[in-house]
Design a protein around this motif. Structure first.
Motif, PDB file in Angstrom:
ATOM      1  N   VAL A 118       0.826  -1.211   0.000  1.00  0.00           N
ATOM      2  CA  VAL A 118       0.000   0.000   0.000  1.00  0.00           C
ATOM      3  C   VAL A 118       0.866   1.269   0.000  1.00  0.00           C
ATOM      4  O   VAL A 118       0.699   2.130  -0.864  1.00  0.00           O
ATOM      5  CB  VAL A 118      -1.036  -0.026   1.146  1.00  0.00           C
ATOM      6  N   PRO A 119       1.823   1.416   0.916  1.00  0.00           N
ATOM      7  CA  PRO A 119       2.647   2.632   0.848  1.00  0.00           C
ATOM      8  C   PRO A 119       3.583   2.666  -0.360  1.00  0.00           C
ATOM      9  O   PRO A 119       3.869   3.750  -0.892  1.00  0.00           O
ATOM     10  CB  PRO A 119       3.441   2.630   2.156  1.00  0.00           C
ATOM     11  N   ALA A 120       4.045   1.516  -0.820  1.00  0.00           N
ATOM     12  CA  ALA A 120       4.930   1.504  -1.995  1.00  0.00           C
ATOM     13  C   ALA A 120       4.202   2.032  -3.229  1.00  0.00           C
ATOM     14  O   ALA A 120       4.751   2.840  -3.987  1.00  0.00           O
ATOM     15  CB  ALA A 120       5.463   0.092  -2.248  1.00  0.00           C
ATOM     16  N   MET A 121       2.961   1.598  -3.421  1.00  0.00           N
ATOM     17  CA  MET A 121       2.188   2.079  -4.560  1.00  0.00           C
ATOM     18  C   MET A 121       1.828   3.556  -4.387  1.00  0.00           C
ATOM     19  O   MET A 121       1.804   4.316  -5.349  1.00  0.00           O
ATOM     20  CB  MET A 121       0.935   1.220  -4.759  1.00  0.00           C
ATOM     21  N   ASN A 143      -5.374  -0.938  -3.350  1.00  0.00           N
ATOM     22  CA  ASN A 143      -4.355  -1.945  -3.046  1.00  0.00           C
ATOM     23  C   ASN A 143      -4.695  -2.709  -1.778  1.00  0.00           C
ATOM     24  O   ASN A 143      -4.422  -3.907  -1.672  1.00  0.00           O
ATOM     25  CB  ASN A 143      -2.978  -1.294  -2.957  1.00  0.00           C
ATOM     26  N   ALA A 144      -5.304  -2.034  -0.810  1.00  0.00           N
ATOM     27  CA  ALA A 144      -5.732  -2.733   0.401  1.00  0.00           C
ATOM     28  C   ALA A 144      -6.792  -3.782   0.061  1.00  0.00           C
ATOM     29  O   ALA A 144      -6.786  -4.889   0.624  1.00  0.00           O
ATOM     30  CB  ALA A 144      -6.263  -1.740   1.426  1.00  0.00           C
ATOM     31  N   MET A 145      -7.686  -3.466  -0.863  1.00  0.00           N
ATOM     32  CA  MET A 145      -8.710  -4.435  -1.289  1.00  0.00           C
ATOM     33  C   MET A 145      -8.073  -5.644  -1.968  1.00  0.00           C
ATOM     34  O   MET A 145      -8.540  -6.772  -1.801  1.00  0.00           O
ATOM     35  CB  MET A 145      -9.716  -3.774  -2.234  1.00  0.00           C
ATOM     36  N   GLN A 146      -7.008  -5.408  -2.715  1.00  0.00           N
ATOM     37  CA  GLN A 146      -6.323  -6.534  -3.365  1.00  0.00           C
ATOM     38  C   GLN A 146      -5.754  -7.492  -2.315  1.00  0.00           C
ATOM     39  O   GLN A 146      -5.805  -8.711  -2.488  1.00  0.00           O
ATOM     40  CB  GLN A 146      -5.224  -6.014  -4.289  1.00  0.00           C
ATOM     41  N   ILE A 147      -5.226  -6.944  -1.238  1.00  0.00           N
ATOM     42  CA  ILE A 147      -4.715  -7.781  -0.149  1.00  0.00           C
ATOM     43  C   ILE A 147      -5.870  -8.513   0.525  1.00  0.00           C
ATOM     44  O   ILE A 147      -5.760  -9.706   0.848  1.00  0.00           O
ATOM     45  CB  ILE A 147      -3.917  -6.925   0.867  1.00  0.00           C
TER      46      ILE A 147
END
Length: 172
Positions: A118-121, A143-147
């Protein structure tokens, strides 16, 4: 590297590409490229079953997606962020010989991978599009949803497919 490993790597790159391309929900953001997709879930499952290195290689399917879908600016960010995420998934899932069979470790692997992703993206988006730091924060949920999908779909999928994958894995 054995021929079998090269074939599996190509297969997993293709699966990640397909899951990213066709199993996605577009969500508009400042770049026009926002989406929630299941490519991360496939990388998670590959990392848990086949280990961190194969997971990292499989994540190149997302870079291939960026190149093929005309989202070229995202390719360098994914080239860094996704393999590191996969390494985290795989190393945690295989911690102390667990071999990806421990559900608590697998959940921890997904959470820690997300803590990186999340922070990298987010930082990648700020750098690529030269926007103020606050602007892309709204889109971190993608990105959190992808995780979350990696945990919700990937864990049961891992349990269902693991016996067959163990046969493939052990023939290496």
């Amino acid at each position: 590297m054995k021929t079998r490993d090269v074939i599996l790597a190509g297969l997993f790159i293709a699966l990640v590409f397909l899951a990213t391309m066709f199993l996605r929900i577009p969500s508009p953001d400042i770049t026009g490229a926002g989406q929630v997709h299941l490519g991360t879930m496939v990388v998670f499952v590959v990392s848990v079953v086949f280990g961190p290195k194969m997971g990292a290689v499989s994540s190149l399917g997302m870079v291939l997606f960026n190149l093929m879908a005309g989202l070229v600016p995202w390719a360098p960010v994914n080239l860094v962020a996704r393999p590191v995420m996969a390494l985290i998934f795989g190393y945690v899932a295989h911690f102390r010989g667990a071999g990806g069979r421990s559900i608590p470790l697998n959940i921890l692997a997904a959470v820690l991978g997300g803590i990186w992703l999340v922070p990298a993206m987010y930082v990648g988006q700020v750098i690529m599009f030269q926007v103020p730091w606050a602007v892309p924060a709204v889109f971190m949920a993608n990105n959190a949803m992808q995780i979350a999908f990696a945990i919700i779909i990937g864990l049961p999928l891992n349990a269902i497919l693991r016996p067959q994958w163990e046969k493939i894995k052990n023939k290496r």
